[in-house]
Design an enzyme around this catalytic site. Structure first.
Site, PDB file in Angstrom:
ATOM      1  N   ARG A  47       0.833  -1.144   0.184  1.00  0.00           N
ATOM      2  CA  ARG A  47       0.075  -0.071   0.034  1.00  0.00           C
ATOM      3  C   ARG A  47       0.891   1.235  -0.022  1.00  0.00           C
ATOM      4  NH1 ARG A  47      -2.705   2.212   4.521  1.00  0.00           N
ATOM      5  NH2 ARG A  47      -2.398   0.116   5.511  1.00  0.00           N
ATOM      6  N   ASP A 169      -6.792  19.034 -14.695  1.00  0.00           N
ATOM      7  CA  ASP A 169      -7.003  17.538 -15.334  1.00  0.00           C
ATOM      8  C   ASP A 169      -6.532  17.457 -16.765  1.00  0.00           C
ATOM      9  OD1 ASP A 169      -8.033  15.203 -16.433  1.00  0.00           O
ATOM     10  OD2 ASP A 169      -9.868  15.326 -15.101  1.00  0.00           O
TER      11      ASP A 169
HETATM   12  N1  PLP Z   1     -11.017  13.016 -15.525  1.00  0.00           N
HETATM   13  C1  PLP Z   1     -11.549  12.783 -16.776  1.00  0.00           C
HETATM   14  C2  PLP Z   1     -11.476  14.070 -17.841  1.00  0.00           C
HETATM   15  C3  PLP Z   1     -12.338  11.662 -17.148  1.00  0.00           C
HETATM   16  O1  PLP Z   1     -13.053  11.477 -18.236  1.00  0.00           O
HETATM   17  C4  PLP Z   1     -12.498  10.803 -15.851  1.00  0.00           C
HETATM   18  C5  PLP Z   1     -13.328   9.661 -16.403  1.00  0.00           C
HETATM   19  O2  PLP Z   1     -14.142   9.582 -17.126  1.00  0.00           O
HETATM   20  C6  PLP Z   1     -11.850  11.048 -14.863  1.00  0.00           C
HETATM   21  C7  PLP Z   1     -11.221  12.147 -14.644  1.00  0.00           C
HETATM   22  C8  PLP Z   1     -12.159   9.961 -13.647  1.00  0.00           C
HETATM   23  O3  PLP Z   1     -11.381   8.830 -13.941  1.00  0.00           O
HETATM   24  P1  PLP Z   1     -11.663   7.252 -13.292  1.00  0.00           P
HETATM   25  O4  PLP Z   1     -12.799   7.139 -14.041  1.00  0.00           O
HETATM   26  O5  PLP Z   1     -10.286   6.484 -13.875  1.00  0.00           O
HETATM   27  O6  PLP Z   1     -11.783   7.532 -11.954  1.00  0.00           O
END
Ligand code: PLP
Length: 367
Positions: A47, A169
């Site tokens: 972990r 993101d």
């Molecule tokens: N960020 C974006 C732009 C996504 O499209 C997604 C999932 O579709 C996520 C974060 C979340 O990721 P996960 O589904 O791997 O938890």
């Protein structure tokens, strides 16, 4: 383990970074299926980190130009960033972000844990005002599902002038096309489930912080350990294997996305196309300035929800599925998640199949 080299291109780093280097070592880190390790070595209890996660992190860190921390999912990685904020803090979010993060924030807000303040992040003046009192700026570029491109340099500078960290993101861009740390981002977030894994067969996430931010990286690692949001060895192995071919996959998807977007613009059944590779797209110039390509994600609108459903029911090659970034072309009517996307909007993750086959399928479905 092979280290990052500042001179190499992303495609070279993708193949080389995180490779074992000792005589007799395998060329790539194999999955080590162990929860427990003999005391005194680099690994301890799984972990807290494993050889598999370390190899993945070395490769992703080299590509982003920072320190990567691997997570079990993109949502777990997002939660690790948000959980670091003090109780009652306000997160300023771009209006178009992944709906899962928006729902997580709503959940936290319902318990007065954090507050979500949303802003049109294409409007820098509005961001400047809305940053007042915020503890974090959360943006996504290009965004899901409107493929909206945000001005990384200006947004990071605005936040930095108020000492506010910025989470970006960068899932849709991948580190092959965009490196937000270079623009001043504090955290880069990835759903590695998408382009990084690239084969629709794993779930993983990652947070990347600047090399100089060792303390931040430690906090992220600590929260991962405490929350148990650690990725398994097979996932890390598969994701690293995905990284090795990521540049090629992204280039192919992008080349096809450009062709498809240009044809969709002229299609009589299509009312609007969202793709930064189109000169008329509002994000075109920004994308040219801050990305090395426009990516493989595009969205387009047809007349109505019913038409969108009918189109998706007719495709034979393009798979109707929610996830994205795999070798397969996938599409969905995005508003089925009730996230406020235009009703007839189809989000399309362009795969690596032959572009003429993809077009023939789409064109026939649109008739
Ligand atoms: N960020 C974006 C732009 C996504 O499209 C997604 C999932 O579709 C996520 C974060 C979340 O990721 P996960 O589904 O791997 O938890």
């Amino acid at each position: 383990m092979a280290h990052a080299n500042d001179i190499w291109a992303a495609s070279t780093l993708a193949v080389t970074a995180g490779r074992p280097t000792g005589p007799g070592d395998p060329l790539n880190q194999p999955p080590v299926l162990a929860s427990n390790f003999l005391a005194g070595g680099a690994a301890d209890y799984a972990r807290f980190g494993t050889p598999s996660s370390a190899a993945f992190e070395a490769a992703l860190g080299a590509l982003e130009g920072g320190q990567a921390v691997a997570f079990s999912t993109g949502m777990a990685a997002s939660a690790a960033i948000l959980e670091g904020l003090p109780a009652g803090a306000t997160v300023l979010t771009a209006s178009n972000i992944y709906h899962g993060v928006r729902t997580l924030l709503a959940d936290m807000q319902s318990r007065d844990r954090l507050y979500d303040r949303s802003v049109d992040a294409t409007d820098l003046r509005a961001v400047e005002t809305a940053l007042e009192g915020a503890a974090l700026l959360w943006i996504e570029t290009p965004s899901n599902p409107l493929i909206q491109v945000l001005d990384l340099a200006s947004l990071c500078a605005l936040a930095a002038s108020r000492n506010i960290p910025v989470a970006v993101d960068s899932t849709f861009a991948t580190p092959v096309l965009q490196r937000p740390l270079e623009f001043g981002a504090t955290y880069v977030l990835h759903s590695a489930t998408k382009y990084i894994g690239g084969h629709s067969d794993l779930m993983m996430g990652a947070v990347v912080t600047a090399d100089e931010s060792a303390e931040l990286t430690e906090q992220i690692v600590r929260r991962r350990s405490l929350h148990g949001a650690f990725p398994g060895a097979m996932e890390c192995f598969l994701a690293l294997r995905g990284i090795r071919t990521m540049a090629l996959r992204v280039q192919q998807s992008e080349a096809s996305a450009q062709v498809l977007a240009e044809r969709l613009v002229d299609h009589p059944a299509v009312t609007r196309v969202f793709y930064p590779g189109l000169a008329a797209d509002p994000g075109h110039e920004l994308a040219r300035a801050q990305m090395s390509g426009f990516g493989g994600m595009l969205s387009f609108c047809v007349e109505s929800e019913d038409v969108a459903d009918a189109v998706l029911a007719r495709t034979k090659l393009i798979v109707m599925a929610t996830s994205l970034g795999g070798v397969e072309s996938t599409a969905e009517r995005r508003n089925r998640w009730n996230e406020g996307a235009p009703t007839g909007l189809i989000r399309f993750s362009v795969g690596i199949e032959d572009v003429e086959d993809i077009w023939a399928d789409l064109d026939a479905a649109l008739q």
